[in-house]
Design an enzyme around this catalytic site. Structure first.
Site, mmCIF file in Angstrom:
data_model
loop_
_atom_site.group_PDB
_atom_site.id
_atom_site.type_symbol
_atom_site.label_atom_id
_atom_site.label_comp_id
_atom_site.label_asym_id
_atom_site.label_seq_id
_atom_site.Cartn_x
_atom_site.Cartn_y
_atom_site.Cartn_z
ATOM 1 N N CYS A 1 -1.944 -0.902 7.222
ATOM 2 C CA CYS A 1 -1.331 0.429 7.226
ATOM 3 C C CYS A 1 -1.584 1.150 8.539
ATOM 4 O O CYS A 1 -0.699 1.820 9.067
ATOM 5 C CB CYS A 1 -1.834 1.256 6.042
ATOM 6 N N CYS B 1 0.826 -1.204 0.000
ATOM 7 C CA CYS B 1 0.000 0.000 0.000
ATOM 8 C C CYS B 1 0.864 1.260 0.000
ATOM 9 O O CYS B 1 1.994 1.256 0.475
ATOM 10 C CB CYS B 1 -0.891 0.026 1.236
ATOM 11 N N CYS C 1 -5.854 0.965 5.181
ATOM 12 C CA CYS C 1 -6.282 -0.391 5.521
ATOM 13 C C CYS C 1 -5.771 -0.747 6.913
ATOM 14 O O CYS C 1 -4.975 -0.010 7.514
ATOM 15 C CB CYS C 1 -5.773 -1.388 4.475
ATOM 16 N N GLU D 1 0.671 3.985 1.803
ATOM 17 C CA GLU D 1 1.054 4.485 3.115
ATOM 18 C C GLU D 1 2.295 3.782 3.640
ATOM 19 O O GLU D 1 3.218 4.424 4.154
ATOM 20 C CB GLU D 1 -0.099 4.302 4.121
#
Length: 162
Positions: A114, A72, A111, A74
């Site tokens: 993250c 991801c 998510c 992040e």
């Protein structure tokens, strides 16, 4: 017995309502999002991490045909920051999400993986990390700390009895 856990966030209608610093960070997240590699989901995410020294570190989602192998936006950004600026605190993070298939009109929060990764940095630096989130259009959400979004989170305090 029951206990209710909730948090507050600020909602802005336009970027003009944000501080100059927050607006700039969100624009950097949009620029990172445009470069995302998302050929499977067509869901592009960009993240911009502002460090205490003023550096802005960018990340975007990187998908892989072997789905668990992707990462991801992040985590790309915060892990890069941690690897390259290990002594700098994370001041705040902006996240921008879009799709190649439809218009994303609401902010997409980080998510669970993250949130946990960002919470680790909050715990490590002992200061909150505000999160600014926006889709392609629509409202902008700002949360004061990622741990607000992750109640009852796990951290290293559980790993020892001291």
């Amino acid at each position: 017995m029951k206990k209710k856990i909730a948090f507050e966030l600020s909602i802005y209608k336009t970027e003009e309502e944000l501080s100059v610093e927050d607006s700039n960070l969100l624009k950097q997240a949009v620029n990172a999002r445009i470069k995302a590699y998302a050929p499977y989901s067509n869901f592009l995410v960009g993240a911009a991490v502002l460090l205490e020294n003023g550096e802005i570190v960018l990340g975007n989602n990187q998908e892989n045909a072997s789905y668990p192998s992707g990462l991801c936006a992040e985590r790309v950004a915060i892990f890069y920051a941690g690897a390259n600026y290990p002594n700098e605190e994370i001041k705040k993070i902006a996240i921008s999400a879009a799709s190649n298939d439809y218009e994303v009109k609401e902010p997409a929060g980080p998510c669970g993986n993250c949130r946990q990764a960002i919470a680790e940095y909050e715990y490590k630096q002992k200061t909150p990390i505000p999160i600014i989130m926006r889709g392609e259009s629509g409202p902008i959400y700002k949360c004061d700390a990622v741990t607000d979004m992750l109640p009852l989170g796990f951290n290293n305090s559980f790993l020892s009895d001291s």
